[in-house]
Design an enzyme around this catalytic site. Structure first.
Site, PDB file in Angstrom:
ATOM      1  N   SER A 112       0.850  -1.186   0.000  1.00  0.00           N
ATOM      2  CA  SER A 112       0.000   0.000   0.000  1.00  0.00           C
ATOM      3  C   SER A 112       0.887   1.237   0.000  1.00  0.00           C
ATOM      4  O   SER A 112       1.922   1.263   0.655  1.00  0.00           O
ATOM      5  CB  SER A 112      -0.919   0.008   1.229  1.00  0.00           C
ATOM      6  OG  SER A 112      -1.767   1.137   1.225  1.00  0.00           O
ATOM      7  N   LYS A 164      -3.811  -7.342   3.393  1.00  0.00           N
ATOM      8  CA  LYS A 164      -3.985  -6.210   2.482  1.00  0.00           C
ATOM      9  C   LYS A 164      -5.428  -6.129   1.994  1.00  0.00           C
ATOM     10  O   LYS A 164      -5.986  -5.023   1.824  1.00  0.00           O
ATOM     11  CB  LYS A 164      -3.038  -6.350   1.297  1.00  0.00           C
ATOM     12  CG  LYS A 164      -3.176  -5.280   0.211  1.00  0.00           C
ATOM     13  CD  LYS A 164      -2.952  -3.872   0.749  1.00  0.00           C
ATOM     14  CE  LYS A 164      -2.689  -2.852  -0.342  1.00  0.00           C
ATOM     15  NZ  LYS A 164      -3.617  -2.864  -1.470  1.00  0.00           N
ATOM     16  N   GLU A 171     -10.640   0.528   3.979  1.00  0.00           N
ATOM     17  CA  GLU A 171     -10.474   1.752   3.187  1.00  0.00           C
ATOM     18  C   GLU A 171     -11.772   2.097   2.449  1.00  0.00           C
ATOM     19  O   GLU A 171     -12.176   3.269   2.404  1.00  0.00           O
ATOM     20  CB  GLU A 171      -9.329   1.540   2.203  1.00  0.00           C
ATOM     21  CG  GLU A 171      -9.048   2.676   1.253  1.00  0.00           C
ATOM     22  CD  GLU A 171      -7.990   2.275   0.246  1.00  0.00           C
ATOM     23  OE1 GLU A 171      -8.314   2.190  -0.954  1.00  0.00           O
ATOM     24  OE2 GLU A 171      -6.841   2.010   0.661  1.00  0.00           O
TER      25      GLU A 171
END
Length: 309
Positions: A112, A164, A171
């Protein structure tokens, strides 16, 4: 150390530069010869000293599968392949098993940082054996942000991409919350400077974050976002997060709703809303908006009120 890096696009190219700045040797390959240091994967492998570490940064799915398969025929026992793309964790397990049959190690790494990673560093989440991770550690140290945080050995193979994936699901939900709050602020007459409200939240509030900083950047560029269309794509990881939640019976209402909101953004004319309008008309005689010959809702005669029921 030496590293082979496959895939030198916007993300991979910046990663190559950051690793080189840390003093390591990077030999890069890309299908675009203008970006590549070598002409083929075979040449890349030949230029690396054993034990080799080759990092793959190509799109998830078939491109990654094909690249790993080709590397399995080129590398030697003791070498390590790192998948730093956005692969699904279940693919990692398959790749690791196939490479292990030839004595080649495998590490999956969720990355990221986006376009800011070159200067600020990349957050890294990786999975694999301690032995394989140790061979890649100097590269992880070069890529990570400065300071104590930003890098984690999350567990065994698949753990990096799973972590992730969950990160991206979170997110999604955070971005959706900022977006909904912004839309509500824009909708009322009493708030006359929404952009400065967002800017004020950057200090002293519990929602201050990098995402909030980026939202302010976007509003500085286009205060009311008038130049953008309200269409949001998804990379696939949000879907995988929801699927994993179903598999493990873990409730994810906020993340799931944010994923569905992206689907809704792609509909210029909502099919489900057509059914709702039709039902309201059937049971209550409520007005509906008709579209004839692909005319928009503002076309003459578009508003049709049925006889009272």
């Amino acid at each position: 150390m030496e590293l082979g890096l496959i895939g030198l696009g916007r993300m991979g190219g910046n990663m190559r530069e950051r690793i080189r700045r840390a003093g390591h040797t990077v030999i890069g390959y890309d299908r675009n010869p203008d970006l590549a240091d070598v002409d083929s994967l075979a040449e890349l492998v030949d230029k690396l000293q054993a034990p080799r570490v080759v990092w793959v940064m190509v799109p998830a799915g078939e491109p990654t599968r094909a690249t790993v398969e080709e590397l399995s025929d080129l590398l030697s026992p003791g070498d390590v392949v790192v998948d730093g793309g956005n692969s699904r964790w279940t693919d990692d397990e398959k790749h690791a098993e196939a490479l292990a049959a030839k004595g080649i190690g495998f590490v999956d790494c969720g990355v990221s940082g986006g376009v800011w990673g070159l200067e600020n560093g990349y957050a890294l989440m990786y999975g694999g054996t301690d032995e394989d991770v140790a061979k890649v550690q100097p590269v992880f140290d070069a890529l990570k942000p400065e300071g104590e945080f930003g890098s984690v050995h999350a567990g065994k193979v698949g753990a990096g991409h799973f972590a992730k994936m969950v990160h991206n699901g979170i997110e999604y939900a955070m971005m959706q919350a900022f977006a909904e709050g912004w839309e509500l602020l824009e909708a009322v007459d009493s708030v006359t400077d929404v952009r400065e409200v967002f800017r004020s939240w950057r200090e002293g509030t519990v929602i201050r974050s990098w995402l909030l900083d980026l939202a302010v950047n976007a509003l500085d560029e286009d205060e009311h976002l008038g130049g953008l269309r309200g269409y949001a794509q998804d990379s696939g990881e949000g879907r995988w997060t929801v699927e994993a939640a179903i598999d493990h019976a873990v409730p994810l209402p906020a993340i799931t709703a944010s994923l569905f909101a992206r689907f809704a953004s792609r509909q210029e004319d909502s099919p489900s809303m057509k059914m709702i309008a039709a039902l309201r008309n059937q049971f209550g005689g409520h007005a509906v908006t008709a579209v004839s010959d692909h005319k928009g809702a503002d076309a003459p005669g578009a508003d049709v009120t049925p006889p009272a029921v």
